[in-house]
Design a protein around this motif. Structure first.
Motif, short mmCIF file in Angstrom:
data_model
loop_
_atom_site.label_atom_id
_atom_site.label_comp_id
_atom_site.label_asym_id
_atom_site.label_seq_id
_atom_site.Cartn_x
_atom_site.Cartn_y
_atom_site.Cartn_z
N ASN A 146 0.81 -1.22 0.00
CA ASN A 146 0.00 0.00 0.00
C ASN A 146 0.84 1.27 0.00
O ASN A 146 0.30 2.37 0.13
N GLY A 147 2.16 1.11 -0.13
CA GLY A 147 3.03 2.27 -0.24
C GLY A 147 3.59 2.80 1.06
O GLY A 147 4.29 3.81 1.06
N GLN A 148 3.30 2.14 2.19
CA GLN A 148 3.85 2.58 3.47
C GLN A 148 5.29 2.08 3.60
O GLN A 148 5.58 0.92 3.32
N VAL A 149 6.19 2.95 4.06
CA VAL A 149 7.60 2.60 4.17
C VAL A 149 7.94 2.26 5.62
O VAL A 149 7.61 3.00 6.55
N TYR A 150 8.60 1.12 5.81
CA TYR A 150 9.02 0.68 7.14
C TYR A 150 10.53 0.44 7.17
O TYR A 150 11.14 0.12 6.14
N THR A 151 11.10 0.57 8.35
CA THR A 151 12.50 0.23 8.57
C THR A 151 12.58 -0.88 9.61
O THR A 151 11.61 -1.17 10.31
N ALA A 152 13.77 -1.47 9.73
CA ALA A 152 13.96 -2.55 10.69
C ALA A 152 13.72 -2.08 12.12
O ALA A 152 13.35 -2.87 12.99
N GLU A 586 -10.79 -4.40 1.83
CA GLU A 586 -10.34 -4.13 3.19
C GLU A 586 -9.44 -5.25 3.71
O GLU A 586 -9.86 -6.13 4.45
N SER A 587 -8.16 -5.19 3.36
CA SER A 587 -7.21 -6.23 3.72
C SER A 587 -6.56 -5.95 5.07
O SER A 587 -6.56 -4.82 5.56
N PHE A 588 -5.98 -6.98 5.64
CA PHE A 588 -5.26 -6.84 6.90
C PHE A 588 -4.13 -5.84 6.75
O PHE A 588 -3.94 -4.96 7.59
N ALA A 589 -3.35 -5.97 5.67
CA ALA A 589 -2.22 -5.07 5.46
C ALA A 589 -2.67 -3.62 5.33
O ALA A 589 -1.99 -2.70 5.81
N LEU A 590 -3.81 -3.41 4.70
CA LEU A 590 -4.30 -2.04 4.56
C LEU A 590 -4.64 -1.45 5.92
O LEU A 590 -4.33 -0.29 6.20
N TYR A 596 -0.72 2.78 11.02
CA TYR A 596 0.64 3.26 11.20
C TYR A 596 0.80 4.65 10.60
O TYR A 596 1.41 5.54 11.20
N ALA A 597 0.26 4.81 9.41
CA ALA A 597 0.39 6.11 8.75
C ALA A 597 -0.26 7.21 9.56
O ALA A 597 0.31 8.30 9.74
N VAL A 605 -2.70 6.61 4.29
CA VAL A 605 -2.63 5.60 3.25
C VAL A 605 -4.04 5.39 2.75
O VAL A 605 -4.94 5.05 3.52
N GLU A 606 -4.27 5.65 1.48
CA GLU A 606 -5.61 5.58 0.91
C GLU A 606 -5.94 4.16 0.47
O GLU A 606 -5.06 3.38 0.09
N THR A 607 -7.21 3.82 0.53
CA THR A 607 -7.66 2.55 -0.01
C THR A 607 -7.45 2.56 -1.51
O THR A 607 -7.85 3.51 -2.20
N PRO A 608 -6.79 1.56 -2.05
CA PRO A 608 -6.52 1.57 -3.49
C PRO A 608 -7.81 1.49 -4.30
O PRO A 608 -8.81 0.91 -3.85
#
Length: 705
Positions: A146-152, A586-590, A596-597, A605-608
């Motif tokens: 969904n385009g969200q950026v994460y780091t370790a 409506e997915s879990f990842a979304l 988080y966003a 983070v918008e719904t695609p």
């Protein structure tokens, strides 16, 4: 005594003992029952150095001190999976108190096998499972779907709660499901009802009572957070998301709602959870030592995504009986069950009306009082008028008005979002599959009409990545439509959870979800987890039965014996619908990315947008439920149906077998008893009260069918 043995046998981690029995004073204490409590507090080495229980536990649960666990690499998922290790220092049932972690490969340089800080085994040269420490690249970034950026250092950690039906869950390896999203995924076992353990004499004893499930999940979270703080694992100790389905959904909810609640500290302390220590004054310390500093360690969640959470156990019998009793055409399995449903319905009405419930129309989005505005606050009640509400056995009122409004709204929402369906097979009126060109040309109205008429087969999505979980074939396996159900039979809802601990129904059996945003419900009465079995309310397993059974009880020959057993079992009960699902867009990842966003990044983070199908699926025949006998779809953009049709649909089992819509699905359809050897599914005073007050009538009907 178990604590003492554990401490002495692994004390070498701190003081260099070469043998378990090397500490003579500690060994003597372990044999002396009078000093057992003191020996659990401190373990003494040959040199006389005193190690506190806190120091012992933190050393024992530090992955850097563990030479037995391994990392395996999954090339297809680009993920490293840690073998199962104990999440606590003093497990009562080792096979149920472990934890495994899956780490996205993007965060891992490799595995350091010789403790020199360098990666010796990498994804490029990996061959077999290897022991060693992760070498983590904290600057690495992973972009979710969904385009969200994460780091370790900031990646969310997903804690999968098992406890299907509040039962035990055997330790399992963490799934690679979320690796591509950048999440750390955690699988943990838990003790649960029906568990037995073995004491120091080799004798089995009954265990697993609440809150063992929750205590073990909290302990697993502490373990992972502790090792994140130590640098042994990547991820954020702050952004834990609990998730699960059915009983696991209830525990995911409770896990989040009871974050850092001291009521659970004694249970965690008893098994040696890290960061939960009993002080001499009876208080608890909830810090761990990191680089010489005391750091608070939470046992809770930052977010929660719970599917089909079975939390309303206490009201479940009444609620289900009431819903079935609303259907004037429903055929109960026996006269006893029909009479009991009537009594339970009356009890449920009194219960609801005593809650003084109300709803603001503006919040609900419904004009419940019919004045054309949304500015009222409406009291929610159930009323009885056999003439006014003849088609629902005399029951109506604003509570049921809201029930129906939610029901209609959810169906309409689902139909309006069918463009998000992926891989479905669509059929024409004569049962022939449409061509790819015809599918590509389908309008939203075309799909809605096909859905209402059951002219589709929903695709298996292969897990939690989007759409519906693997094996959830929508309305498949339910021959629906008014008048087409098998009278007096409840749908068979067996399920087999997948490696995520979330669950997918057996192939060919009924499964599905509701279309309600923020949750889902499937009845799945008999759930088998990997390595676990939970048999509840089935003719083969005895106990009392679901509404559709013609046998009132396989365990009790007389009504009096049954009531006596139910009354006596209260001390064994848990006092507190069914596998997880994703509905269209409506997915879990979304959900995770949007949480988080918004709360961590102050972003969005918008719904695609939907990408309508351009090619038809490959199913041979339509398996969708034909709803046209219940639903007025003359205006496909504004479907309606009556309350009596809604409950008829519900009692027919369709709502438990299709990915459409649902309102009330408690997932409990039987009154199951426990004993000194076996917990009950649920227990409540309402049912016992009815058994006792209406004994004369019910006793004559009991097992008469």
């Amino acid at each position: 005594m178990k604590k003492i043995t554990s401490i002495l046998c692994t004390l070498a981690l701190l003081v260099g003992l070469t043998a378990c029995g090397g500490a003579s004073s500690g060994s003597e204490a372990a044999k002396d029952a009078e000093t057992a409590e003191a020996a659990a507090e401190t373990a003494v080495s040959e040199s006389g150095a005193v190690v506190s229980e806190k120091e012992y536990i933190e050393a024992a649960l530090n992955l850097a001190n563990n030479t037995d666990y391994t990392w395996s690499y999954d090339e297809s998922a680009d993920a490293w999976v840690m073998s199962i290790v104990s999440a606590v220092a003093y497990p009562e049932i080792e096979d149920e108190e472990g934890v495994s972690v899956c780490v996205p490969g993007g965060y891992v340089v490799g595995i350091d096998t010789d403790a020199d800080g360098e990666a010796d085994v990498t994804a490029d040269n990996y061959t077999d499972a290897v022991n060693g420490a992760l070498v983590i690249d904290y600057d690495a970034e992973i972009t979710s779907t969904n385009g969200q950026v994460y780091t370790a250092a900031a990646a969310p950690v997903i804690l999968n709660t098992g406890a299907a039906g509040y039962s035990s869950s055997t330790n399992t390896l963490a799934s690679t499901t979320y690796a591509a999203e950048g999440y750390i995924n955690v699988s943990c076992g838990n003790r649960g009802k029906q568990d037995t353990a073995v004491d120091e004499n080799g004798d089995a004893y009954y265990t697993g009572d609440a809150p063992s499930c929750l205590a073990d999940q909290k302990a697993a979270a502490r373990f992972v957070k502790y090792n994140i703080l130590l640098g042994n694992l990547p991820g954020s100790a702050e952004y834990f998301v609990s998730t699960g389905g059915s009983g696991g959904g209830a525990h995911a909810t409770m896990f989040a709602a009871t974050s850092n609640n001291p009521d659970f500290y004694p249970y965690q302390e008893a098994v040696g959870a890290v960061g939960c220590y009993l002080n001499e004054d009876g208080s608890y310390t909830t810090t761990v030592t990191i680089d010489g500093e005391e750091v608070s360690l939470s046992d809770g969640a930052w977010g929660c995504i719970a599917y089909s959470a079975i939390t309303s156990l206490y009201e479940a019998d009444m609620a289900l009986a009431f819903e079935y009793y609303l259907d004037t055409d429903y055929s109960f399995g026996s006269d006893f069950q029909a009479q009991l449903a009537e009594y339970l319905s009356v009890e449920y009405i009194d219960y609801i009306n005593a809650q003084n419930l109300s709803v603001r129309e503006a919040d609900a989005g419904f004009d419940l009082d019919g004045d054309g505005a949304f500015d009222s606050t409406v009291a929610l009640t159930i009323e009885y008028d056999e003439d006014l509400y003849a088609d629902t056995n005399g029951y109506g009122g604003t509570y049921l008005d809201l029930y129906l409004a939610e029901f209609v709204s959810n169906l309409q929402w689902y139909m309006d979002n069918l463009d998000y369906a992926e891989g479905w097979t669509w059929f024409n009126a004569d049962g022939s599959a449409l061509s790819d060109e015809e599918v590509a040309a389908m309008t939203a109205a075309d799909k809605a009409a096909a859905f209402i008429e059951g002219r589709y087969t929903a695709a298996s999505s292969g897990g939690m990545g989007g759409g519906l979980p693997s094996g959830m074939n929508g309305a498949a396996d339910f021959a629906g439509g008014r008048g087409e159900r098998s009278e007096g039979e409840m749908p068979d809802m067996n399920g087999l959870p997948d490696s995520t601990g979330m669950g997918t129904p057996h192939e060919g059996e009924a499964g599905g979800t509701d279309g309600m945003r923020g949750g889902s419900s499937i009845t799945n009465e008999n759930v088998e987890t990997a390595g676990d079995a939970m048999d509840v309310g089935t003719p083969e397993e005895g106990t009392t039965q679901a509404a559709g059974s013609s046998t009132d009880s396989n365990n009790y020959a007389s009504y009096e014996e049954m009531v006596a057993a139910y009354a006596a079992d209260i001390e064994w009960q848990w006092d507190g619908g069914h596998v997880p699902s994703e509905v269209l867009s409506e997915s879990f990842a979304l959900y995770v990315d949007q949480m988080y966003a918004e709360y961590a990044d102050d972003a969005a983070v918008e719904t695609p947008a939907a990408e309508p199908q351009t090619a038809n699926g490959t199913a041979d025949e339509a398996t969708g439920t034909d709803l046209s006998g219940w639903v007025d779809c003359s205006d496909i953009g504004n479907v309606t149906f009556s309350l009596s049709d809604a409950v008829s649909y519900r009692t027919a089992g369709a709502s438990k077998a299709m990915p459409g819509f649902d309102v009330i699905d408690y997932g409990q359809e039987d009154y199951v008893f426990g004993s000194a050897e076996q917990d009950a599914r649920h227990w409540n005073t309402f049912l016992l009260k009815i058994f006792q007050e209406h004994a004369d009538t019910l006793a004559e009907l009991f097992n008469a069918g």
